[in-house]
Enzyme design. Sequence first.
Site, PDB file in Angstrom:
ATOM      1  N   ASP A 100       0.871  -1.179   0.000  1.00 57.74           N
ATOM      2  CA  ASP A 100       0.000   0.000   0.000  1.00 57.74           C
ATOM      3  C   ASP A 100       0.907   1.227   0.000  1.00 57.74           C
ATOM      4  OD1 ASP A 100      -2.146   1.723   0.213  1.00 57.74           O
ATOM      5  OD2 ASP A 100      -2.242   1.567   2.394  1.00 57.74           O
ATOM      6  N   THR A 101       0.889   1.993  -1.079  1.00 57.99           N
ATOM      7  CA  THR A 101       1.818   3.115  -1.213  1.00 57.99           C
ATOM      8  C   THR A 101       1.099   4.447  -1.005  1.00 57.99           C
ATOM      9  OG1 THR A 101       1.494   3.262  -3.608  1.00 57.99           O
ATOM     10  CG2 THR A 101       3.233   1.812  -2.820  1.00 57.99           C
ATOM     11  N   GLY A 112      37.679  27.382   4.608  1.00 56.74           N
ATOM     12  CA  GLY A 112      37.238  28.259   5.685  1.00 56.74           C
ATOM     13  C   GLY A 112      36.415  29.395   5.119  1.00 56.74           C
ATOM     14  N   ASP A 162     -20.005   3.524  -5.454  1.00 57.61           N
ATOM     15  CA  ASP A 162     -21.224   3.674  -4.662  1.00 57.61           C
ATOM     16  C   ASP A 162     -21.572   5.145  -4.426  1.00 57.61           C
ATOM     17  OD1 ASP A 162     -18.729   3.336  -3.134  1.00 57.61           O
ATOM     18  OD2 ASP A 162     -19.967   3.785  -1.370  1.00 57.61           O
ATOM     19  N   SER A 194      35.274  26.466  -0.439  1.00 56.00           N
ATOM     20  CA  SER A 194      34.776  25.084  -0.599  1.00 56.00           C
ATOM     21  C   SER A 194      33.802  24.732   0.522  1.00 56.00           C
ATOM     22  CB  SER A 194      35.930  24.082  -0.662  1.00 56.00           C
ATOM     23  OG  SER A 194      36.857  24.255   0.371  1.00 56.00           O
TER      24      SER A 194
END
Length: 637
Positions: A118-119, A476, A176, A550
């Site tokens: 069941d997903t 840094g 229904d 970086s």
Amino acid sequence: MATRTQDSAYQVQDIIAEDIDAYLLQHQHKSLLRFITCGSVDDGKSTLIGRLLYDSKMIFEDQLAALESDSKKVGTQGQEIDFALLVDGLAAEREQGITIDVAYRYFSTEKRKFIVADTPGHEQYTRNMITGASTADLAVILVDARKGILTQTKRHSYLAHLIGIRHLVLAVNKMDLVGYDQATYDRIVADYATFAESIGIAGFTPMPISGFKGDNITAASANTPWYDGPTLIDHLDTVTLDVSEDQAGAFRMPVQWVNRPNLDFRGFSGLVASGSIAPGDSVRILPGGRTSTIARVVAFGGDLPSAVAGQSVTLTLADEIDCSRGDVIVAAESPPEAADQFEATVVWMADEAMLPGRSYWLKLATQTVTATIQQPKYAINVNTMERLAAKTLELNAIGVANLSTDRPLVFEPYADNRQLGGFILVDKITNATVAAGILHFSLRRAQNVHWQATDIGREAHAALKNQKAAVLWFTGLSGAGKSTIANLVEMKLARMNRHTFLLDGDNVRHGLNRDLGFTDADRVENIRRVGEVAKLMTDAGLIVITAFISPFRAEREMVRQMMAPGEFIEVHIDTPLAEAERRDVKGLYAKARAGKLANFTGIDSPYEAPANPEIRIDTTGMTPDEAADAIVAMLIP
């Protein structure tokens, strides 16, 4: 008389025992069908599975009593049984009346055994739907008869088709609530047929149902006399499985582990992905390419005369060949391809957008490699199937992109082999699964570009300079002092007659990286390029000094993996943000605070400090000259 009665009782027991044995034997040899229920929110997926469990008599009396009690407390059907509660097990699911996680349930009929997943229907949990669909043979796509075909219906249908599920059932649910109106049903089926044709779905089986009332689930409903098709359970019982197609293919078995219980036995264990194998068959070990023949096919109960797709076995070889987890044992006469560059369809499953150029772990079958995704060629609009220009992929987005791996990957196109064509991507820092994908084909350049061996290697280049190659990677915040300290380190090494080269962040952006901005994606590409240059320089035997913000750990780790073990030395110039901003030599922080400089690290873009750098320099307690001396002393004791 007593003896005759006793004998009769024993005969009855024997008959019962024989019946039980016959039933168990029959049950053991039933075929297994794995299927999923999917679709949009509140289409009735959990209720349908609950109804299947209830009607197949797979609920014990105490479970039924608990279900009746829970239905009155937290159910959504008034005083009637809420079948969804049989599947929605999490507290959050019951409170909200939604499915969040994938729920697996088992049931059986006289003809077949079933495992159903069941997903979730919510868009934010689409990643969980892919998990359930990855092993399914059939998908039941539910549609609320009141709402018709919705975006999530299309997304789940597209994903099911993309993943290779060949059998689709369009279950128009809650009939229904529309008075079992045939016109409503016919309109929904026609709408879905138009969409299905547009994405390449060859056929599907439609049926009108009511999971809550039980219409056309296990028995034909008198409420739909205009429907003459099968009930859902009849269709599940009789749909043809595709195991024969997998078994008819060429033999492939990814090696999961080397089975070495004692000195006299060495086998290679795994799940046969396709084809069949028997003692005496010729095989090839990829990606190495060595050949041998199968000596034995071993299973839990002993040796087998053969094994086919879907069986887990241990194979022994006639020759002593290097083979380990991640290798693939294949038919010698028809081996699959090995390549390191591909085109792939990617379904992005992470909250954070994809960063082109970032490296991830790619897991395919039992193989794990480092992979880098390029900017998408296009994204796919699941509503219109348009191909849209895209620089990245957001959560639940689907796109086509090229990717490259750090070493050859044994694969087959997903359309030919789901085991060797489907992969996931895992974030190297968090270990979270960020994407799932399928491989289409290898790129031609992967086949035509080969590594050219040279006579003078990197060790020789370093020996000529009387030094060991290394990368001093300074990281840094802006203003931390990276460039100042890096320059002093190079000066001190030059006085020691060391051969160095300094790659500075600002200087590189004047040439090599002048085309890059400061978005997260551009920062990733900036570091990737610098890493490749630094690697070439270490091949030349140089001591490379880099000074870059970086900001992301993933990219610094990517560069580390480019280098030989021990060559990458991360130097964290650790300066508090307030101190770096106080220095602000270039006036960048002031511009960022004023909103004139977007994506500035430390202000509106994150900096991920190193967790375990080789060298940490606290610039608040050490002068630049002292810092340079400490770094040189560690590099050259």
